[in-house]
Design a protein around this motif. Structure first.
Motif, mmCIF file in Angstrom:
data_model
loop_
_atom_site.group_PDB
_atom_site.id
_atom_site.type_symbol
_atom_site.label_atom_id
_atom_site.label_comp_id
_atom_site.label_asym_id
_atom_site.label_seq_id
_atom_site.Cartn_x
_atom_site.Cartn_y
_atom_site.Cartn_z
ATOM 1 N N UNK A 1 49.327 43.764 54.318
ATOM 2 C CA UNK A 1 49.911 43.097 55.477
ATOM 3 C C UNK A 1 51.414 42.910 55.382
ATOM 4 N N UNK A 2 52.112 43.889 54.826
ATOM 5 C CA UNK A 2 53.566 43.808 54.770
ATOM 6 C C UNK A 2 54.097 43.108 53.522
ATOM 7 N N UNK A 3 53.217 42.544 52.727
ATOM 8 C CA UNK A 3 53.655 41.886 51.487
ATOM 9 C C UNK A 3 53.663 42.895 50.339
ATOM 10 N N UNK A 4 54.509 42.638 49.330
ATOM 11 C CA UNK A 4 54.554 43.549 48.183
ATOM 12 C C UNK A 4 53.290 43.453 47.332
ATOM 13 N N UNK A 5 52.718 42.256 47.297
ATOM 14 C CA UNK A 5 51.545 42.038 46.448
ATOM 15 C C UNK A 5 50.470 41.287 47.219
ATOM 16 N N UNK A 6 49.225 41.509 46.830
ATOM 17 C CA UNK A 6 48.139 40.719 47.409
ATOM 18 C C UNK A 6 48.359 39.238 47.141
ATOM 19 N N UNK A 7 48.884 38.938 45.954
ATOM 20 C CA UNK A 7 49.052 37.517 45.635
ATOM 21 C C UNK A 7 49.965 36.823 46.645
ATOM 22 N N UNK A 8 51.050 37.500 47.028
ATOM 23 C CA UNK A 8 51.966 36.898 48.014
ATOM 24 C C UNK A 8 51.259 36.705 49.343
#
Ligand code: M6R
Length: 369
Positions: free
Chosen positions: A3-10
């Motif tokens: 969704x546009x984030x670098x990581x799933x965590x973010x």
């Protein structure tokens, strides 16, 4: 899918307001009454419970530690929280009046599963708090309260933790409601504030840039300590766990009251110490004690990173870095105080060049003992 984030965590950190709201959905009615019929544990059985035992691992265990404070305060039923991996080996005392709560994001953690099997063999009722529909732990439990965090992909648990807390608060408040409690007014207020807590999590997320900046400036450090009291103590442990698993740094959480019993010897010049400050309202004695702790460690050279409620001015002179969190009822504070610690660990991991979603040596669900 990130969704546009670098990581799933973010992405998962950002999803927390929604995860929390989804977990509350349909469980509190317009007049503030909790309806958890889905538990399928008859009120008569809940009225007979004389002990609650929570079993879980890792981050879920920290949620369980916080739940103990809430359950004992609101329901007046004795509650203990135990690492699932230790539980059955100490021959715990359980019977049909014991309610065991097994908390697990994946629903597949072997230690937790073995603990609940042991509990059921002894005749205890087991309630699972779980994020994964149809997984083994809820299937083998007497009842289940699902968290609605949505799939959590990053190994480090974030949104599942917040929703586990919400589920624990719901169970505690529901049991109090069923049994009747002397805290009627307080409970009504808490339910109202819990119903709106997503907005406060959102507020925290909107103010995280200074935390990220601070994290980047600490990328060369070897050790970070975390201090807390009351429900802030498990939050300190959770902050330290996140830092270990993501940044591969030595990180330890302590109950601030233990400082003088040993850990204060660790304080040296420029050592970063994160302090989770309890609300100055409510149990304000604890607040004042922790402010003294901040003074003590700062006098010995610590770099203090203070997480404190908006409007708490007493901490300002002793904070090298101040992170503000919104006001919440005392017991709900972990829902907002954990968020900066997640962001802090994630940013430190990135600054150190670590793989955020897949930390070394770890698996998302631990299906062996
Ligand atoms: O799936 P579970 O909630 O049972 O998992 C429990 C722990 O393995 C888990 O919380 C672990 O500590 C996380 N990696 C922490 O971020």
């Amino acid at each position: 899918e990130k969704g546009g984030y670098d990581y799933f965590m973010l992405k998962e950190i950002a999803e927390q307001p929604k995860a929390v709201a989804d977990t509350l959905l349909g469980r509190i009615d317009a007049s503030g009454v909790l309806s958890l019929d889905e538990l399928r544990i008859p009120p008569a059985v809940l009225r007979e419970v004389d002990k609650v035992v929570i079993v879980a691992c890792g981050t879920a265990y920290h949620a369980g530690m916080i739940a103990k404070y809430a359950i004992e305060h609101w329901t007046r039923i004795p509650c203990e929280t135990e690492l699932a991996s230790e539980f059955r080996y100490r021959d715990p005392i359980l019977d049909r009046h014991t309610l065991v709560i097994a908390i697990s994001q994946s629903g597949e953690t072997m230690d937790t599963l073995m603990a609940l099997r042991h509990a059921r063999e002894q005749g205890a009722k087991v309630l699972a708090i779980c994020n994964t529909n149809g997984s083994t732990i809820p299937r083998e439990s007497d009842a289940v309260l699902y968290t609605h965090a949505g799939p959590e992909v990053a190994v480090a648990s974030t949104k599942a933790f917040l929703t586990q807390l919400v589920a624990c608060y719901l169970v505690a408040l529901y049991v109090a409601q069923v049994r009747g409690t002397k805290w009627g007014d307080e409970i009504r207020d808490v339910v109202r504030e819990l119903a709106a807590i997503g907005t406060q999590v959102e507020q925290v997320l909107d103010t995280m840039e200074p935390v990220r900046e601070l994290a980047r400036s600490l990328a060369d450090k070897n050790t970070v300590l975390f201090l807390g009291r009351h429900v802030g103590y498990p939050v300190a442990l959770e902050g330290a766990l996140k830092l270990k698993e993501l940044a591969y740094m030595h990180a330890e959480g302590f109950a601030a009251g233990e400082l003088k019993h040993g850990p204060i010897a660790l304080i040296e010049d420029d050592l970063p110490v994160v302090v989770v400050v309890p609300s100055p309202r409510g149990r304000s004695v604890l607040h004042d004690k922790i402010v003294s702790n901040i003074q003590e460690i700062r006098a010995r050279g610590a770099r203090t990173i203070v997480i404190a409620e908006e409007g708490d001015e007493t901490v300002v002179p002793y904070a090298d870095h101040l992170v503000r969190i919104p006001r919440t009822p005392v017991l709900l504070q972990p829902l907002v105080s954990t968020v900066p610690l997640q962001v802090f660990a994630c940013e430190l991991a990135t600054a150190r060049g670590n793989e955020v979603d897949q930390p070394r040596n770890l698996a998302k669900s631990v299906t062996v003992e």
